[in-house]
Design an enzyme around this catalytic site. Sequence first.
Site, mmCIF file in Angstrom:
data_model
loop_
_atom_site.group_PDB
_atom_site.id
_atom_site.type_symbol
_atom_site.label_atom_id
_atom_site.label_comp_id
_atom_site.label_asym_id
_atom_site.label_seq_id
_atom_site.Cartn_x
_atom_site.Cartn_y
_atom_site.Cartn_z
ATOM 1 N N ARG A 57 0.835 -1.214 0.000
ATOM 2 C CA ARG A 57 0.000 0.000 0.000
ATOM 3 C C ARG A 57 0.861 1.252 0.000
ATOM 4 N NH1 ARG A 57 -2.710 -4.270 2.008
ATOM 5 N NH2 ARG A 57 -4.996 -4.242 2.022
ATOM 6 N N ASP A 343 -4.348 -15.040 7.817
ATOM 7 C CA ASP A 343 -3.076 -15.562 7.303
ATOM 8 C C ASP A 343 -2.340 -16.412 8.337
ATOM 9 O OD1 ASP A 343 -3.524 -14.375 4.882
ATOM 10 O OD2 ASP A 343 -2.252 -12.635 5.266
ATOM 11 N N LYS A 370 -6.661 -19.147 -1.070
ATOM 12 C CA LYS A 370 -5.394 -18.431 -0.878
ATOM 13 C C LYS A 370 -4.355 -18.996 -1.854
ATOM 14 C CE LYS A 370 -6.840 -15.678 2.354
ATOM 15 N NZ LYS A 370 -6.987 -14.260 2.067
ATOM 16 N N ARG A 374 -5.455 -23.792 1.760
ATOM 17 C CA ARG A 374 -4.677 -23.941 3.001
ATOM 18 C C ARG A 374 -5.326 -24.894 3.995
ATOM 19 N NH1 ARG A 374 -2.433 -17.663 3.550
ATOM 20 N NH2 ARG A 374 -0.684 -18.007 2.123
ATOM 21 N N ARG A 416 3.250 -19.722 3.407
ATOM 22 C CA ARG A 416 2.813 -19.899 4.802
ATOM 23 C C ARG A 416 2.714 -21.386 5.167
ATOM 24 N NH1 ARG A 416 2.525 -14.735 6.148
ATOM 25 N NH2 ARG A 416 1.485 -13.322 4.716
HETATM 26 C C1 S3P Z 1 -4.187 -8.971 2.358
HETATM 27 C C2 S3P Z 1 -5.438 -9.382 2.662
HETATM 28 C C3 S3P Z 1 -5.793 -10.792 2.906
HETATM 29 C C4 S3P Z 1 -4.567 -11.638 3.195
HETATM 30 C C5 S3P Z 1 -3.450 -11.359 2.256
HETATM 31 C C6 S3P Z 1 -3.046 -9.896 2.306
HETATM 32 C C7 S3P Z 1 -3.960 -7.543 2.102
HETATM 33 O O1 S3P Z 1 -6.439 -11.311 1.757
HETATM 34 O O2 S3P Z 1 -4.903 -13.001 3.158
HETATM 35 O O3 S3P Z 1 -2.323 -12.138 2.591
HETATM 36 O O4 S3P Z 1 -2.800 -7.093 2.140
HETATM 37 O O5 S3P Z 1 -4.941 -6.840 1.852
HETATM 38 P P1 S3P Z 1 -8.022 -11.090 1.532
HETATM 39 O O6 S3P Z 1 -8.218 -9.665 1.633
HETATM 40 O O7 S3P Z 1 -8.352 -11.587 0.174
HETATM 41 O O8 S3P Z 1 -8.648 -11.917 2.625
#
Ligand code: S3P
Length: 457
Positions: A57, A343, A370, A374, A416
């Site tokens: 981000r 996660d 994922k 998982r 993971r």
């Molecule tokens: C993330 C959101 C999660 C997470 C991923 C990173 C993010 O996914 O599992 O590892 O950085 O916004 P989802 O938003 O699809 O659940």
Amino acid sequence: MPPPGATARRRCQAPLPIPLPRVELPARFPSMTQHVTPAARLRGRVDLPADKSIAHRAALLAALADGTSHLVDYPSAADPQSTLACLRRLGVAIEPRGDLLQVQGVGLEGLHPPDGPLDCGNSGTTMRLLAGILAGQTFDTTLVGDASLSRRPMQRIAHPLAAMGARLDLTDGHAPIHIRGGRRLHGIEYPLPVPSAQVKSCVLLAGLFAEGETTVIETLPSRDHTERMLGLSAIDVDGRRYLSVEGGRRIAARTWMIPRDFSAAAFFLVAGAIVPDAEIHLPGVGLNPSRSALLDVLRAMGANITVKSERTRGGEPIADLAVSTSELRGVSVGGAIVPNLIDEIPILAVAAACAAGRTEIRDAGELRVKETDRLAAMATNLRALGARVEEHEDGLVIEGGRPLHGAEVDSFDDHRIAMAMGVAGLVAEGTTTVHDADCARISFPGFWTALERLREG
Ligand code: S3P
């Protein structure tokens, strides 16, 4: 922000088919096998990598900012590097300056057409967040990923983006994604059908390029980095969380400090709890409540974890964590907490296998989409080590406390899963062999070395 419900809701429409260019999928990781033997003790400190979610981000917002931003502690892990590579292809200058990364922001209008498909590698966050930004550009783009990312569902972003007026064409619901430029986007009000920070962030980022206001409504709050970093305030009404962004909102250049990754800390929190003579220190770890629910769950299981020197870094709460050998007991996990430890469920399953009694993990069906499935991966791998695991559509039930024995297990090319099985191997009699273990570098390039060093500590 108008009162919830005041924004006219536009009906979502299916994207029109667009002929897709043929794209070659990038090769998978080099194969690397890791052998893990039981650890009699684990001692020392681990300097964890910076948070992957925040890093993506920070890079995206720095690229869209007016002026020069700096990223402090940007991770060398493969996923956040995929985001940088895509941004560079979109004409954003990103250069190391000493320990920092300097990003020349191009403003909302300044991205350039890339000279070919953008490779998001293994990174769902890169693909889904970037798609939101690219939906609002004047030029066409194509997003591709590796074999795992090309199996993950993309309709979940195509649907709201189409409702905003974007034109995306997926490949059977997946990547490659072809995004048509030159579309006029308009704000929508979008109740999230899945608790996904990636979908939420995709829609909010597209909202920067839309006319009017875009509102996302969450019933099960997911990680909140995007709204924090964009400075959006949430309004809570009747158990729903409304987040709005105004189209054309400028992003100021700034320095982004990236805290250490709680999701990386999770592996050592569990390792320190289950290995007989252990004490591990983890300084400066991000403790954003929308990410750190595993801490509460491990404590409820009886883990000896201390949290010291709570402070903030880059607008995120952080603290120094320490964990030592603990007697764990089973726990029930489900409902609204699940998005806040999504996660961490693979490593929680390892803790559960070592805990006395039964652990039930439910409402976690998202784990099936994922980097790999998982739930299936952890059920298969823990059973191979001798654990008693029931697999359900939305979770796992683990009867803990049975002695584990070494076995050959697969990472399923999922970082993971590889790291979780590395930790399980520390308490399994004999040798645990983790195949395709190099994928740990997706989020944690030094993981195997860090684990080895703790034995010598
Ligand atoms: C993330 C959101 C999660 C997470 C991923 C990173 C993010 O996914 O599992 O590892 O950085 O916004 P989802 O938003 O699809 O659940």
